[in-house]
Scaffold this motif. Structure first.
Motif, PDB file in Angstrom:
ATOM      1  N   ILE A 146      24.573  38.056   7.263  1.00  0.00           N
ATOM      2  CA  ILE A 146      24.822  36.686   6.815  1.00  0.00           C
ATOM      3  C   ILE A 146      25.343  36.667   5.376  1.00  0.00           C
ATOM      4  O   ILE A 146      26.025  35.723   4.974  1.00  0.00           O
ATOM      5  N   TRP A 147      25.054  37.720   4.609  1.00  0.00           N
ATOM      6  CA  TRP A 147      25.549  37.766   3.228  1.00  0.00           C
ATOM      7  C   TRP A 147      26.970  38.312   3.175  1.00  0.00           C
ATOM      8  O   TRP A 147      27.735  37.963   2.258  1.00  0.00           O
ATOM      9  N   THR A 148      27.339  39.142   4.149  1.00  0.00           N
ATOM     10  CA  THR A 148      28.758  39.469   4.310  1.00  0.00           C
ATOM     11  C   THR A 148      29.534  38.196   4.620  1.00  0.00           C
ATOM     12  O   THR A 148      30.622  37.958   4.079  1.00  0.00           O
ATOM     13  N   MET A 149      28.961  37.350   5.489  1.00  0.00           N
ATOM     14  CA  MET A 149      29.603  36.067   5.798  1.00  0.00           C
ATOM     15  C   MET A 149      29.689  35.192   4.554  1.00  0.00           C
ATOM     16  O   MET A 149      30.730  34.558   4.297  1.00  0.00           O
ATOM     17  N   ALA A 150      28.630  35.158   3.752  1.00  0.00           N
ATOM     18  CA  ALA A 150      28.630  34.330   2.542  1.00  0.00           C
ATOM     19  C   ALA A 150      29.701  34.807   1.560  1.00  0.00           C
ATOM     20  O   ALA A 150      30.447  33.992   0.989  1.00  0.00           O
ATOM     21  N   ASP A 151      29.771  36.121   1.339  1.00  0.00           N
ATOM     22  CA  ASP A 151      30.785  36.656   0.429  1.00  0.00           C
ATOM     23  C   ASP A 151      32.192  36.360   0.946  1.00  0.00           C
ATOM     24  O   ASP A 151      33.106  36.044   0.170  1.00  0.00           O
ATOM     25  N   ALA A 152      32.365  36.471   2.271  1.00  0.00           N
ATOM     26  CA  ALA A 152      33.681  36.194   2.859  1.00  0.00           C
ATOM     27  C   ALA A 152      34.028  34.711   2.766  1.00  0.00           C
ATOM     28  O   ALA A 152      35.200  34.344   2.578  1.00  0.00           O
ATOM     29  N   LEU A 153      33.040  33.842   2.883  1.00  0.00           N
ATOM     30  CA  LEU A 153      33.271  32.407   2.703  1.00  0.00           C
ATOM     31  C   LEU A 153      33.762  32.116   1.282  1.00  0.00           C
ATOM     32  O   LEU A 153      34.706  31.339   1.082  1.00  0.00           O
ATOM     33  N   GLU A 154      33.112  32.758   0.305  1.00  0.00           N
ATOM     34  CA  GLU A 154      33.554  32.566  -1.075  1.00  0.00           C
ATOM     35  C   GLU A 154      34.976  33.092  -1.263  1.00  0.00           C
ATOM     36  O   GLU A 154      35.803  32.465  -1.937  1.00  0.00           O
ATOM     37  N   ALA A 155      35.263  34.254  -0.667  1.00  0.00           N
ATOM     38  CA  ALA A 155      36.613  34.827  -0.762  1.00  0.00           C
ATOM     39  C   ALA A 155      37.630  33.910  -0.105  1.00  0.00           C
ATOM     40  O   ALA A 155      38.743  33.716  -0.623  1.00  0.00           O
ATOM     41  N   ALA A 156      37.252  33.311   1.024  1.00  0.00           N
ATOM     42  CA  ALA A 156      38.158  32.390   1.718  1.00  0.00           C
ATOM     43  C   ALA A 156      38.404  31.143   0.877  1.00  0.00           C
ATOM     44  O   ALA A 156      39.522  30.608   0.835  1.00  0.00           O
ATOM     45  N   ALA A 157      37.366  30.668   0.184  1.00  0.00           N
ATOM     46  CA  ALA A 157      37.531  29.502  -0.681  1.00  0.00           C
ATOM     47  C   ALA A 157      38.486  29.807  -1.829  1.00  0.00           C
ATOM     48  O   ALA A 157      39.315  28.968  -2.209  1.00  0.00           O
ATOM     49  N   LEU A 158      38.401  31.022  -2.357  1.00  0.00           N
ATOM     50  CA  LEU A 158      39.248  31.399  -3.495  1.00  0.00           C
ATOM     51  C   LEU A 158      40.701  31.616  -3.089  1.00  0.00           C
ATOM     52  O   LEU A 158      41.613  31.388  -3.893  1.00  0.00           O
ATOM     53  N   THR A 159      40.917  32.073  -1.859  1.00  0.00           N
ATOM     54  CA  THR A 159      42.278  32.424  -1.418  1.00  0.00           C
ATOM     55  C   THR A 159      42.927  31.371  -0.542  1.00  0.00           C
ATOM     56  O   THR A 159      44.109  31.496  -0.186  1.00  0.00           O
ATOM     57  N   GLY A 160      42.173  30.351  -0.145  1.00  0.00           N
ATOM     58  CA  GLY A 160      42.726  29.333   0.750  1.00  0.00           C
ATOM     59  C   GLY A 160      42.855  29.801   2.183  1.00  0.00           C
ATOM     60  O   GLY A 160      43.592  29.210   2.980  1.00  0.00           O
TER      61      GLY A 160
END
Length: 445
Positions: free
Chosen positions: A170-184
């Motif tokens: 779930i923390w891989t998902m959280a980090d990826a969510l943040e990355a997705a927010a930063l990159t659009g």
């Protein structure tokens, strides 16, 4: 002669009546057989309808429009399968109009072969020819860079979680969510069941200063949520605080037919090991609490065939099992046990301890049980019981509260009481993001 004729006619009538009765009986039996067949088939159809449909299945059958014509990446592992055990990567690679360009592997790797704290590295998937990229150990900025380098326009997340805060997926998902927010980058979570049910939220809540890869955000140790529900919570409440106010373009594809009061065996779905030391749903139930043993010098059973159900150390003897039996913890029993782990703590040594047996999942409180084991071990064996030198227990529990309370000699009841106010706050927060209800009239707790 006339008498003989009357007898013959009577016998003939009797035979016809017998034949008629037999034919009627055969007809009734045939009708009953047909009815039975219809009922059996109907039961099978009902059972098929009752099977839970995962987010992956719903995507492939109903929502491919979300990813057609786009460069697609997927974060997944061996659990990302369809009910027939075909992997989602294989299905996506052959789906019309879908351009799968990247596979991202979490801890243990895309194929799930690495032990705890390991991964498989990066390579090309032999079957599909799609590159596999290792996400384990990468922070959100490194993940954002990967998203940009691979040119993905949408990233899918499809991993079976086990329902415990310190399980890293779930923390891989959280980090990826943040990355997705930063990159659009668009982010789609393909929801899967919480195998230990979705009613209870239990245990201590993480304090932000103890954020790590076994707990990024302030949620309870047993969160009682699906990955889709967690994604909604994370993206709404926590991601903006770490990305300058930005949220990911998040879509959650819910399951069909899942209810909060289901355990995994009731879903009709195959169980695939989420990690090498998570072989069964029973393991997942125990792990909710017994994962805390990783913060102590007690073996949590890694290197045995019953991880998180066997607990022990070289200094443990029969007294621990006896003490735990007297504690009368609900929904669980204990057996004095001796085992020799093949790897991890005390590898190759025969050690003493206990094996726990969950007898009633609804009554079993895995976190209270784990706290009781730790308290009783310290009471019995004194300084031979030790916390891990890096105080990993504080990362696992989310604060210093449990460790300092145990060291102060507090009872399990007092320790559990110490997190109830924070837990109540999390339950209120959690309720705002739940996607699924109950089958009956049960209440959340």
């Amino acid at each position: 002669m006339k008498g003989v004729l009357i007898v013959a006619i009577g016998a003939q009538r009797w035979r016809w009546r017998a034949v008629t009765a037999i034919l009627a009986g055969v007809t009734i039996l045939a009708l009953l057989a047909q009815l039975f067949t219809v009922l059996v088939l109907e039961q099978r159809h009902v059972a098929a309808r009752r099977r839970v449909r995962t987010g992956l299945e719903v995507l492939l059958t109903d929502r491919l429009d979300l990813i057609r014509g786009k460069r697609v990446g997927i974060i997944t592992n061996p659990t990302g399968v369809l009910p027939d055990l075909r992997h989602g990567v294989d299905a996506l690679a052959t789906a019309e109009g879908v351009h799968l360009v990247a596979i991202f592997g979490p801890e243990h790797g895309f194929r799930g072969s690495a032990q705890a704290g390991g991964s498989e590295g990066s390579y090309v998937d032999e079957r599909t020819g799609v590159p596999v990229y290792d996400l384990y150990g990468k922070n959100r900025d490194a993940i954002a860079q990967l998203f940009q380098n691979t040119g993905v326009e949408v990233v899918l997340f499809d991993i079976q979680d086990v329902g415990t805060r310190y399980y890293t997926y779930i923390w891989t998902m959280a980090d990826a969510l943040e990355a997705a927010a930063l990159t659009g980058t668009e982010f789609i979570v393909l929801d899967r069941p919480n195998p230990t049910g979705g009613i209870q939220a239990e245990g201590p809540v993480l304090h932000p200063e103890y954020s790590s890869f076994v707990g990024r955000y302030p949620i309870a140790q047993r969160h009682g949520m699906t990955v889709g529900e967690l994604a909604l919570l994370f993206n709404d409440r926590f991601v903006p605080d770490r990305t300058g106010g930005r949220r990911a373009q998040l879509t959650v594809i819910p399951m069909q037919g899942w209810f909060r009061d289901m355990y995994y065996e009731e879903t009709g779905l195959p169980w695939v090991m989420p990690s090498p030391n998570m072989p069964t749903v029973d393991t997942a139930m125990a792990y909710i609490g017994m994962g805390l043993m990783e913060g102590t010098n007690l073996s949590e059973g890694r290197g045995t065939t019953r991880p998180f159900e066997l607990i022990g150390a070289p200094y443990i003897d029969w007294r621990l099992g006896q003490r735990l039996a007297h504690a009368k913890l609900p929904g669980v029993r204990f057996r004095e046990a001796y085992f020799a782990p093949t790897f991890s703590k005390y590898a190759g040594r025969t050690i003493g301890g206990i094996q726990l047996y969950v007898t009633d999942r609804d009554q079993f409180d895995p976190i209270r049980t784990a706290i009781t084991i730790i308290v009783e071990t310290k009471r019995l064996y004194g300084d031979r019981f030790q916390w891990r030198s890096d105080l990993w227990i504080d990362r696992l529990t989310g604060s210093t509260q449990v460790r300092t309370a145990v060291d102060a000699g507090q009872s399990p009841d007092a320790i559990v009481a110490g997190w109830q106010d924070e837990l109540a706050g999390f339950r209120v927060l959690r309720d705002q993001y739940l996607l699924y209800g109950l089958r009956g009239n049960g209440r959340y707790r």
